[in-house]
Design a protein around this motif. Structure first.
Motif, short mmCIF file in Angstrom:
data_model
loop_
_atom_site.label_atom_id
_atom_site.label_comp_id
_atom_site.label_asym_id
_atom_site.label_seq_id
_atom_site.Cartn_x
_atom_site.Cartn_y
_atom_site.Cartn_z
N SER A 17 0.80 -1.23 0.00
CA SER A 17 0.00 0.00 0.00
C SER A 17 0.84 1.28 0.00
CB SER A 17 -0.98 0.00 1.18
OG SER A 17 -0.28 -0.03 2.40
N ASN A 18 2.13 1.19 0.33
CA ASN A 18 3.00 2.37 0.29
C ASN A 18 3.64 2.58 -1.08
OD1 ASN A 18 2.53 2.92 2.98
ND2 ASN A 18 4.29 1.75 3.68
N SER A 19 3.41 1.67 -2.02
CA SER A 19 3.95 1.74 -3.38
C SER A 19 5.46 1.85 -3.41
CB SER A 19 3.34 2.94 -4.13
OG SER A 19 1.95 2.84 -4.16
N ASP A 86 9.66 -0.86 2.39
CA ASP A 86 8.39 -0.26 2.81
C ASP A 86 7.33 -1.30 3.15
OD1 ASP A 86 9.17 2.54 2.33
OD2 ASP A 86 9.34 1.86 0.26
N GLY A 87 7.61 -2.55 2.84
CA GLY A 87 6.66 -3.62 3.15
C GLY A 87 7.37 -4.95 3.25
N LEU A 109 12.52 -2.29 8.11
CA LEU A 109 11.26 -1.66 7.72
C LEU A 109 11.34 -0.15 7.91
CD1 LEU A 109 8.50 -2.62 6.66
CD2 LEU A 109 7.68 -2.60 9.02
N ASN A 110 11.07 0.58 6.84
CA ASN A 110 11.03 2.04 6.91
C ASN A 110 9.85 2.49 7.75
OD1 ASN A 110 13.28 2.54 5.23
ND2 ASN A 110 12.02 2.24 3.41
N LEU A 111 9.95 3.68 8.31
CA LEU A 111 8.86 4.26 9.07
C LEU A 111 7.59 4.30 8.21
CD1 LEU A 111 8.72 5.30 11.94
CD2 LEU A 111 9.08 7.60 11.07
N GLY A 112 6.48 3.86 8.75
CA GLY A 112 5.24 3.77 8.00
C GLY A 112 5.12 2.47 7.21
N ARG A 155 5.07 2.61 13.24
CA ARG A 155 4.71 4.01 13.46
C ARG A 155 5.84 4.82 14.08
NH1 ARG A 155 0.00 1.19 13.72
NH2 ARG A 155 -1.71 2.06 12.54
N ASN A 156 6.78 4.15 14.75
CA ASN A 156 7.99 4.81 15.26
C ASN A 156 9.06 3.74 15.41
OD1 ASN A 156 7.83 3.63 17.98
ND2 ASN A 156 6.05 4.96 18.25
#
Length: 160
Positions: A17-19, A86-87, A109-112, A155-156
């Protein structure tokens, strides 16, 4: 669509979903195809089984943003050979080192970023605050099914 295809679609829709860039641990062609349908900026696959690794290499031909790594995800993690993404779709039915999932998430994993795994009762030891989504669908034979999909969003940098 079979029940397994439905679950795969929900999982890949969530992690993609973050593409952005996606990590798939454990090769499965249907999962990989579903990730590719989202056109991620990069798609890294880690596979420990030599036969599945060869299948993943064959599958990845002519896919410019796909990297296939051979080996144990945990050893690759320790050696810092897994990229930031990102996922993450943890596509292994059970891994005895599940307690190290937090390390994977914190390092890679990147933030978000989004994380999900193949639901298995033995994964209850994951020390994450997971959200769950009820997925209800009807199979081709008319049988109704429900699946509880685990979801996590970073989230953090202190795992929540």
């Amino acid at each position: 669509m079979t029940w397994i295809e439905t679950i795969i679609k929900f999982k890949t829709d969530f992690v993609c979903s973050n593409s952005g860039s996606i990590l798939q641990i454990g090769f499965n062609k249907y999962v990989a195809d579903s990730i590719q349908a989202h056109k991620p900026s990069s798609h890294t696959i880690i596979e420990i089984n030599s036969q599945a690794y060869l299948c993943a290499l064959e599958w990845s031909k002519n896919k410019p943003h796909v990297t296939v790594l051979f080996g144990d995800w945990f050893k690759l993690l320790v050696r810092d050979e897994i990229p930031k993404v990102d996922g993450v779709l943890f596509n292994i039915s059970f891994d005895s080192r599940i307690e190290f999932i937090n390390d994977l998430i914190e390092k890679c994993l990147n933030l978000g970023g989004k994380f999900t795994y193949w639901d298995d009762e033995r994964y209850k030891g994951i020390d994450l605050i997971l959200e769950f989504e009820d997925i209800s669908f009807t199979e081709k034979d008319g049988q109704k099914k429900t699946y509880l999909m685990p979801k996590y969003t970073l989230r953090n940098k202190t795992l929540n």
